[in-house]
Design a protein around this motif. Structure first.
Motif, mmCIF file in Angstrom:
data_model
loop_
_atom_site.group_PDB
_atom_site.id
_atom_site.type_symbol
_atom_site.label_atom_id
_atom_site.label_comp_id
_atom_site.label_asym_id
_atom_site.label_seq_id
_atom_site.Cartn_x
_atom_site.Cartn_y
_atom_site.Cartn_z
ATOM 1 N N MET A 1 3.886 10.454 -6.561
ATOM 2 C CA MET A 1 4.897 10.953 -7.496
ATOM 3 C C MET A 1 4.284 11.234 -8.861
ATOM 4 O O MET A 1 4.621 12.246 -9.499
ATOM 5 N N GLU A 2 3.382 10.373 -9.312
ATOM 6 C CA GLU A 2 2.732 10.598 -10.609
ATOM 7 C C GLU A 2 1.934 11.890 -10.601
ATOM 8 O O GLU A 2 2.014 12.696 -11.538
ATOM 9 N N GLU A 3 1.143 12.089 -9.557
ATOM 10 C CA GLU A 3 0.319 13.300 -9.509
ATOM 11 C C GLU A 3 1.167 14.559 -9.392
ATOM 12 O O GLU A 3 0.864 15.576 -10.012
ATOM 13 N N ILE A 4 2.239 14.485 -8.631
ATOM 14 C CA ILE A 4 3.106 15.660 -8.472
ATOM 15 C C ILE A 4 3.781 16.014 -9.791
ATOM 16 O O ILE A 4 3.827 17.182 -10.176
ATOM 17 N N ILE A 5 4.270 15.012 -10.514
ATOM 18 C CA ILE A 5 4.970 15.312 -11.771
ATOM 19 C C ILE A 5 3.989 15.810 -12.839
ATOM 20 O O ILE A 5 4.315 16.693 -13.628
ATOM 21 N N LEU B 1 3.177 5.848 -2.767
ATOM 22 C CA LEU B 1 4.375 6.578 -3.193
ATOM 23 C C LEU B 1 4.316 6.870 -4.689
ATOM 24 O O LEU B 1 4.501 8.015 -5.115
ATOM 25 N N PHE B 2 4.030 5.843 -5.491
ATOM 26 C CA PHE B 2 3.994 6.047 -6.941
ATOM 27 C C PHE B 2 2.818 6.925 -7.353
ATOM 28 O O PHE B 2 2.959 7.774 -8.244
ATOM 29 N N ILE C 1 0.841 -1.208 0.000
ATOM 30 C CA ILE C 1 0.000 0.000 0.000
ATOM 31 C C ILE C 1 0.873 1.253 0.000
ATOM 32 O O ILE C 1 0.612 2.209 -0.744
ATOM 33 N N LEU C 2 1.926 1.268 0.816
ATOM 34 C CA LEU C 2 2.811 2.430 0.877
ATOM 35 C C LEU C 2 3.533 2.661 -0.457
ATOM 36 O O LEU C 2 3.687 3.808 -0.896
#
Length: 194
Positions: A67-71, A63-64, A58-59
């Motif tokens: 990271m996807e949403e931030i990028i 995390l992914f 789950i973590l």
């Protein structure tokens, strides 16, 4: 409408889509660097610090996803800073969705290419349908939410002033953020929303 037919709008939309296409390889490149430098591999760090396999899974997924949403949001924010393309909240949502479509397109091409020779035609077709419908929809949905809050954050100074005038309401979380990071109160409110 959310997708106007103006020439400038078309160009910006294409740029956001193109940059969104580059975000998936950027995350893939980061994973390659993690393989080369295992001390910086966040997946290994999470798995080594977590005893439960389910919690670690789950973590890693969170995390992914983060990271996807931030990028993807980084693309929208960068294009907006260069072109001032976002003039209302709908624009922020639209460009976030376009960035998500670019990311999803490249990610889907990568997965289909990766599994092309390893699975049967039926499995490949099933993967294509699943990824085309469900993962693309998820990228659009989550990026739309991020875009909404980015738009709210961009115009938050006006929103915050309206809230104070209409209801006399004070924003405690925005005030806390502004004190913690030594920011003006309006910027604390904006950061809370972004």
């Amino acid at each position: 409408t959310i997708f106007r037919k103006e020439e400038k709008n078309k160009k910006i939309t294409l740029v956001v889509f193109g940059l969104g296409c580059l975000t998936a390889p950027a995350l893939l490149g980061m994973q390659i660097l993690w393989d080369k430098y295992p001390n910086f591999n966040l997946i290994n760090i999470i798995e080594s610090k977590t005893e439960s396999y389910a919690v670690a899974t789950i973590l890693v997924l969170l995390l992914f996803a983060t990271m996807e949403e931030i990028i993807k949001l980084f693309v929208v924010k960068t294009v907006d800073q260069k072109t001032l393309a976002i003039t209302k909240i709908n624009d922020a949502i639209k460009y976030s969705i376009v960035s998500a479509l670019g990311f999803s397109f490249t990610e889907n091409v990568y997965y289909l290419y990766e599994y092309w020779n390893n699975v049967s035609t039926n499995e490949l077709f099933g993967m294509y349908i699943f990824r085309s419908i469900f993962t693309t929809s998820a990228h659009i949905f989550y990026s739309g939410i991020f875009g909404y809050y980015y738009g709210i954050g961009k115009f938050s100074i006006q929103i915050n002033e309206q809230k104070k005038i209409i209801s006399g309401e004070k924003d405690r979380v925005g005030k806390w953020i502004s004190k913690l990071f030594n920011l003006p109160l309006s910027e604390g409110f904006r950061q809370k929303l972004v």
